[in-house]
Design a protein around this motif. Structure first.
Motif, PDB file in Angstrom:
ATOM      1  N   CYS A 114     -38.706 -10.837  28.326  1.00  0.00           N
ATOM      2  CA  CYS A 114     -37.410 -11.108  27.693  1.00  0.00           C
ATOM      3  C   CYS A 114     -36.522 -11.209  29.143  1.00  0.00           C
ATOM      4  O   CYS A 114     -37.004 -10.791  30.137  1.00  0.00           O
ATOM      5  N   CYS A 116     -33.131  -5.265  25.435  1.00  0.00           N
ATOM      6  CA  CYS A 116     -32.143  -4.732  24.603  1.00  0.00           C
ATOM      7  C   CYS A 116     -31.815  -3.234  24.555  1.00  0.00           C
ATOM      8  O   CYS A 116     -32.767  -2.585  24.721  1.00  0.00           O
ATOM      9  N   CYS A 123     -34.308  -1.863  21.939  1.00  0.00           N
ATOM     10  CA  CYS A 123     -35.739  -1.933  22.079  1.00  0.00           C
ATOM     11  C   CYS A 123     -36.644  -1.108  22.537  1.00  0.00           C
ATOM     12  O   CYS A 123     -36.286  -0.695  23.675  1.00  0.00           O
ATOM     13  N   THR A 154     -39.433 -12.372  24.002  1.00  0.00           N
ATOM     14  CA  THR A 154     -38.644 -13.453  23.512  1.00  0.00           C
ATOM     15  C   THR A 154     -39.756 -14.720  23.832  1.00  0.00           C
ATOM     16  O   THR A 154     -39.758 -15.135  25.037  1.00  0.00           O
ATOM     17  N   ASN A 188     -34.581 -16.253  20.670  1.00  0.00           N
ATOM     18  CA  ASN A 188     -33.109 -15.720  20.837  1.00  0.00           C
ATOM     19  C   ASN A 188     -32.094 -16.910  20.919  1.00  0.00           C
ATOM     20  O   ASN A 188     -32.327 -17.783  21.797  1.00  0.00           O
ATOM     21  N   GLY A 206     -32.878 -14.147  16.337  1.00  0.00           N
ATOM     22  CA  GLY A 206     -32.825 -13.109  16.549  1.00  0.00           C
ATOM     23  C   GLY A 206     -31.006 -13.081  16.808  1.00  0.00           C
ATOM     24  O   GLY A 206     -30.733 -12.905  17.973  1.00  0.00           O
ATOM     25  N   GLN A 224     -28.893 -11.012  14.993  1.00  0.00           N
ATOM     26  CA  GLN A 224     -28.621  -9.578  14.872  1.00  0.00           C
ATOM     27  C   GLN A 224     -27.252  -9.071  14.601  1.00  0.00           C
ATOM     28  O   GLN A 224     -27.003  -8.370  13.658  1.00  0.00           O
ATOM     29  N   ASP A 234     -19.180 -10.156  18.358  1.00  0.00           N
ATOM     30  CA  ASP A 234     -19.623 -10.167  19.970  1.00  0.00           C
ATOM     31  C   ASP A 234     -19.550  -8.751  20.082  1.00  0.00           C
ATOM     32  O   ASP A 234     -20.504  -8.225  21.074  1.00  0.00           O
ATOM     33  N   LEU A 251     -22.639  -7.248  19.525  1.00  0.00           N
ATOM     34  CA  LEU A 251     -23.731  -7.613  20.242  1.00  0.00           C
ATOM     35  C   LEU A 251     -23.664  -7.193  21.850  1.00  0.00           C
ATOM     36  O   LEU A 251     -24.897  -6.844  22.232  1.00  0.00           O
ATOM     37  N   ARG A 272     -27.399  -7.561  23.977  1.00  0.00           N
ATOM     38  CA  ARG A 272     -27.867  -8.874  23.663  1.00  0.00           C
ATOM     39  C   ARG A 272     -26.952  -9.750  24.603  1.00  0.00           C
ATOM     40  O   ARG A 272     -25.851  -9.425  24.965  1.00  0.00           O
ATOM     41  N   HIS A 307     -26.428 -13.032  24.149  1.00  0.00           N
ATOM     42  CA  HIS A 307     -25.604 -14.073  23.725  1.00  0.00           C
ATOM     43  C   HIS A 307     -24.614 -13.586  23.017  1.00  0.00           C
ATOM     44  O   HIS A 307     -24.380 -12.472  22.409  1.00  0.00           O
TER      45      HIS A 307
END
Length: 380
Positions: free
Chosen positions: A12, A16, A19, A65, A98, A121, A123, A127, A130, A135, A137
């Motif tokens: 990745c 995250c 995770c 990822t 992702n 992903g 999710q 924002d 996220l 994350r 993104h």
């Protein structure tokens, strides 16, 4: 018999906050070594599998990822799968991605290499959620990734969502469902957040810096997803999965229907010939074993008839249609209502299971309590 194939890509750009999967920060030299060792594992498996088992029913690259890999390494892996296995035209072949790790060139390469399903992903659509999840993104990037996927020809798109986040409200979740619906994915997976021990998110909650979602709110969010998505043309076919007609995930169905699958890569699991096997988790050990010409198997066990029957029950009950009584009897030569008579009687009395149209299935009351139901079928 054709098998489903899972490839674990353990990299990745950033792990995250929630995770606990086996993954490592992407370093190109380490990724190249992984690519070389994965190809060795493919070759070794190709030697030991019977010819029917080299025919693929589905392909799934997950992680981690997969799309954080440089395009050339990802292309090498896909070429290896075509070289060492029989990959029939038209089978479902999925890659997890992702937002922010795909561009038009990489997506075009995936399509040309036989990938016909993309699992994004996303999710969350807000924002600030996220950011909480760690994350990289924003939601805008997720929208751009969907548009790019459509432009290069992906007509089978899944979106992963997580709900019951700390601080998330029911109206926020409703808005997220509406925004995802506007993207018109063929499949939506909606999972309740699991706060895994040892993750940064778990530490924040345990330290009092975050309050977990209330159980009543979590249940309301789950029921809202079921009602909203069904109203808008999605079939609720598995506890957490919704699909437009004809777009159920065939790879995941192989797991829930207890069909054989092969896992490649560190920490990947396999289920073949009544045997369950897990590869070693450590990337270093995985590579060292393969560089020595050995398969990287860690734990391995042959399942008893009782264990197989229990697995067939709790996996099949994940599906909304449930376990076919006739199919179970045909496979095991026994009636599941007799094999599991005490458990089924108790769960039916409590309103968690029901028998309908020749299937044993979860009731609407049993759906949110599914894990409690499943435990009744697991051998002590």
């Amino acid at each position: 018999m054709a098998i489903s194939l899972y490839v674990h890509v353990p990299f990745c750009l950033q792990k995250c906050a929630y995770c606990n999967f086996v993954s490592y920060p992407l370093e190109e030299e380490t990724a190249r070594r992984y690519r070389d060792c994965l190809l060795k594992e493919m070759a070794l498996c190709g030697e030991v599998l019977a010819p029917p088992e080299r025919e693929l029913a589905t392909v799934y690259l997950g992680g981690g990822t997969p799309t954080c890999l440089p395009a050339g390494l990802l292309e090498d892996i896909l070429e290896g799968l075509h070289r060492y296995f029989d990959w029939p035209l038209g089978i479902e072949a999925t890659v997890e991605a992702n937002p922010g790790t795909v561009d038009a060139a990489k997506l075009k390469m995936l399509r040309e290499a036989g990938i016909n399903r993309l699992s994004l992903g996303v999710q969350s659509c807000q924002d600030h959620h996220l950011d909480l999840l760690g994350r990289l993104h924003g939601f805008r990037q997720a929208v751009e990734a969907v548009l790019l996927a459509r432009q290069v020809g992906f007509s089978n798109l899944n979106v992963d969502l997580i709900f019951a986040l700390p601080g998330q409200t029911l109206p926020e979740w409703r808005r997220c469902l509406e925004e995802i619906l506007a993207l018109a994915p063929e499949h939506i997976s909606a999972y309740s957040l699991e706060v895994e021990e040892g993750t940064p998110l778990a530490r924040r909650i345990q330290g009092g810096g975050l309050a977990p979602c209330e159980e009543e709110t979590e249940l309301a969010m789950y029921l809202e997803a079921i009602a909203f998505l069904k109203e808008n043309g999605y079939e609720h076919y598995e506890i957490s999965n919704f699909a437009r007609p004809g777009f159920r995930c065939r790879h995941n169905l192989a797991y829930w229907e207890h069909r054989p699958y092969l896992g490649l890569g560190p920490a990947a699991h396999s289920f073949l010939d009544r045997r369950r096997r897990a590869n070693v988790c450590s990337l270093e050990e995985y590579c060292a074993r393969l560089e020595a010409g050995e398969l990287p198997a860690g734990e391995e066990e042959e399942l008893s008839e009782e264990a197989l029957m229990g697995e067939a029950m709790f996996l099949g009950l994940r599906l909304l249609e449930g376990v076919s009584l006739e199919g179970f009897a045909r496979r095991f030569g026994k009636n599941p209502l007799e094999v599991f008579a005490p458990q089924i009687a108790s769960l039916c009395r409590r309103g968690l299971l029901e028998i309908s149209s020749g299937h044993l299935r979860l009731t609407s009351r049993g759906l949110p309590l599914a894990n409690m139901v499943f435990r009744e079928f697991i051998l002590p």
